[in-house]
Design a protein around this motif. Sequence first.
Motif, PDB file in Angstrom:
ATOM      1  N   SER A 156       0.830  -1.217   0.000  1.00 19.87           N
ATOM      2  CA  SER A 156       0.000   0.000   0.000  1.00 19.87           C
ATOM      3  C   SER A 156       0.856   1.255   0.000  1.00 19.87           C
ATOM      4  CB  SER A 156      -0.927  -0.004   1.223  1.00 19.87           C
ATOM      5  OG  SER A 156      -1.801  -1.120   1.204  1.00 19.87           O
ATOM      6  N   ALA A 157       1.939   1.261   0.781  1.00 13.42           N
ATOM      7  CA  ALA A 157       2.817   2.426   0.827  1.00 13.42           C
ATOM      8  C   ALA A 157       3.492   2.655  -0.523  1.00 13.42           C
ATOM      9  CB  ALA A 157       3.861   2.255   1.923  1.00 13.42           C
ATOM     10  N   GLY A 158       3.791   1.576  -1.235  1.00 12.66           N
ATOM     11  CA  GLY A 158       4.397   1.715  -2.554  1.00 12.66           C
ATOM     12  C   GLY A 158       3.462   2.336  -3.570  1.00 12.66           C
ATOM     13  N   ARG A 159       2.149   2.173  -3.375  1.00 16.95           N
ATOM     14  CA  ARG A 159       1.178   2.758  -4.304  1.00 16.95           C
ATOM     15  C   ARG A 159       0.875   4.212  -3.991  1.00 16.95           C
ATOM     16  NH1 ARG A 159      -1.772  -2.288  -3.626  1.00 16.95           N
ATOM     17  NH2 ARG A 159      -3.142  -1.155  -2.186  1.00 16.95           N
ATOM     18  N   THR A 160       0.909   4.592  -2.707  1.00 19.37           N
ATOM     19  CA  THR A 160       0.516   5.953  -2.332  1.00 19.37           C
ATOM     20  C   THR A 160       1.580   6.977  -2.709  1.00 19.37           C
ATOM     21  OG1 THR A 160       1.423   5.586  -0.107  1.00 19.37           O
ATOM     22  CG2 THR A 160      -0.924   5.127  -0.446  1.00 19.37           C
ATOM     23  N   GLY A 161       2.815   6.729  -2.305  1.00 17.38           N
ATOM     24  CA  GLY A 161       3.894   7.644  -2.644  1.00 17.38           C
ATOM     25  C   GLY A 161       3.844   8.972  -1.911  1.00 17.38           C
ATOM     26  N   ASP A 162       3.230   9.024  -0.712  1.00 18.20           N
ATOM     27  CA  ASP A 162       3.183  10.272   0.044  1.00 18.20           C
ATOM     28  C   ASP A 162       4.472  10.465   0.835  1.00 18.20           C
ATOM     29  OD1 ASP A 162       2.918   8.336   1.928  1.00 18.20           O
ATOM     30  OD2 ASP A 162       0.885   8.852   2.542  1.00 18.20           O
TER      31      ASP A 162
END
Length: 313
Positions: free
Chosen positions: A113-119
């Motif tokens: 999930s963190a890899g998709r958000t990129g925040d």
Amino acid sequence: QQQQQQQQQASRSAPSWQVASQSLGSRRQAPSHRHSLRRQSNPDFFPPFLSAMDFGGELQFSSLFKDLKCDGSPRQLNALTELSEYLSYSSEDTLISFPMETFIPAVVNALESAGRTGDDSAAQVMMLCCRCLCSVVDILPPAARLVTAAGGLTVLCNQLMNIEYIDVAEMAISLVAGIAEDQPLHVLKAGGLSSILTFLDFFQISVQRQAVHAASQMLLPIPTQEILDQHIKPVMPTLSALLRHSDDAVCQSACECWRRVLDNTVMIRLNPSLAQSTDLNLSMSAALGRLRGGGRFRPSSPPGSGLPHGAAK
């Protein structure tokens, strides 16, 4: 005094292993007492590696698990930080009561999930996820199978093929290398060989050595013809270029890769049944691997997961 004399006599008559066990138990209790005193003097002091033992493991783990599923929130970041610190202090004994079957899929999902958000917090979340998984695999190598079952290999390979943060990529290579020690064939089928070699020049030399050594581990098992064509042949130009690498350790691992590729190709040609189905050749691959290695293989490796074998000389 009489009690002390009785204790001394009992310790003299007790077996040596029992005395050592008692002394070890007293040493294990001492840190817990010191930490409890520090908590009384400082209420904010809360060592994470004692949370599961002192305050009810199931309740504390349940709270951490809920926070891990809060994607992109400060609660998730705090939970990953506490989990990472807890695992850094853990050992095989403490991980026996740790619910890895529950936490490893949650950490893998958080990494994806963190890899998709990129925040802004994505890099920190991804770094902590990789650190947690590395700690578990380092302490208990068979736990790599849980990472594989949770889809962790696919996530890690995608991270290495689309590098956003170099620190996260280095941790991903370390994790893939650790999994390859236990399940080389699964890493190879997931695309691990190409993923760790595609952007090899971007990493420092120590990471390059680790990556090429992991590549040689992936080539230990005897693959099917399909796996050879799909995952190994496309990487051969990269392996050829590594033979001219300036670092001796990288060159040595590259030579080992080529030796195993040639060995496996010969074995497939001599045994056409190996080229039919991955599921059907697992037991045969394990048997041939043991014969090629003179019967030497790691007891922890399951049949077909990749057994060390020597080259035909």
